[in-house]
Design a protein around this motif. Sequence first.
Motif, mmCIF file in Angstrom:
data_model
loop_
_atom_site.group_PDB
_atom_site.id
_atom_site.type_symbol
_atom_site.label_atom_id
_atom_site.label_comp_id
_atom_site.label_asym_id
_atom_site.label_seq_id
_atom_site.Cartn_x
_atom_site.Cartn_y
_atom_site.Cartn_z
ATOM 1 N N SER A 29 5.773 1.913 5.382
ATOM 2 C CA SER A 29 7.214 1.683 5.370
ATOM 3 C C SER A 29 7.469 0.297 4.795
ATOM 4 N N GLU B 176 0.840 -1.186 0.000
ATOM 5 C CA GLU B 176 0.000 0.000 0.000
ATOM 6 C C GLU B 176 0.885 1.250 0.000
ATOM 7 N N TYR B 177 0.449 2.279 -0.699
ATOM 8 C CA TYR B 177 1.178 3.545 -0.689
ATOM 9 C C TYR B 177 1.183 4.131 0.725
ATOM 10 N N GLY B 178 2.332 4.653 1.137
ATOM 11 C CA GLY B 178 2.437 5.323 2.417
ATOM 12 C C GLY B 178 2.999 4.476 3.540
ATOM 13 N N LEU C 29 -1.662 2.562 -5.300
ATOM 14 C CA LEU C 29 -2.075 3.938 -5.026
ATOM 15 C C LEU C 29 -3.582 3.986 -4.841
#
Length: 163
Positions: free
Chosen positions: A111, A107-109, A147
Motif C-alpha cells: 500500500s 515494492e509491488y503489492g 516488480l
Amino acid sequence: MTDNITSVGGGSRPEAGVSALKGRTGAGAPAETRGKTTIADGVVAKIAGMAAREVPGIYNLGAGMARAFGAMRERVPGAGGGGAVTRGVKVEVGERQAAVDLDVVVEYGVSIVDVAGGVRTNVINAVERMTGLEVVEVNIAVDDVHLPDDEEEQNEPEEGRVR
C-alpha cells in the motif's frame, strides 16, 4: 536543552530551546549552553535517507536516472559511492526547521499510502531526535514500482542475451 544549533548552507538556528539562562556565558553557565553546534545539510539528508530505507516496502530511493548513474558510480573503484545514502533525498534546513523531499521506488503489492505514512513517521522521528530540528514536511514522490520480474532481468548473464 538550550544548545545553540546552526545549519550549514540553510541558515542559522540561534536557539533550540528557550531558557532563563539565555545570554549567560562563562563559568556560571551550564556546560551544554556554552558554544554552538553546527549541522550540515548533508547530515540531515543522510539521516532522512537512512530512515526512509528502513521502512518495509521501500525498494530504493532516487528517480530512474539518478539510480542508473549512482549504480554506475558505485561500480567504478575510487569513484566514491557514498552518495548512495542521499540519492533521492533533498533537504532544506532553516533556522529551526527542516523540510525533506524524497524520490522513492516502492515494492509491488504494498500500500503506497501506508508506506508513505511509515516513511514520513520514520524520517520525522529520526531527524528530530538526532538534530533537534523541527521537520515541517516530508514530501514523497513515488517514481516507480519495483516488480519481481525486474530483478530477474537485471541478473541475467550478459552472454545469454541477443544483441
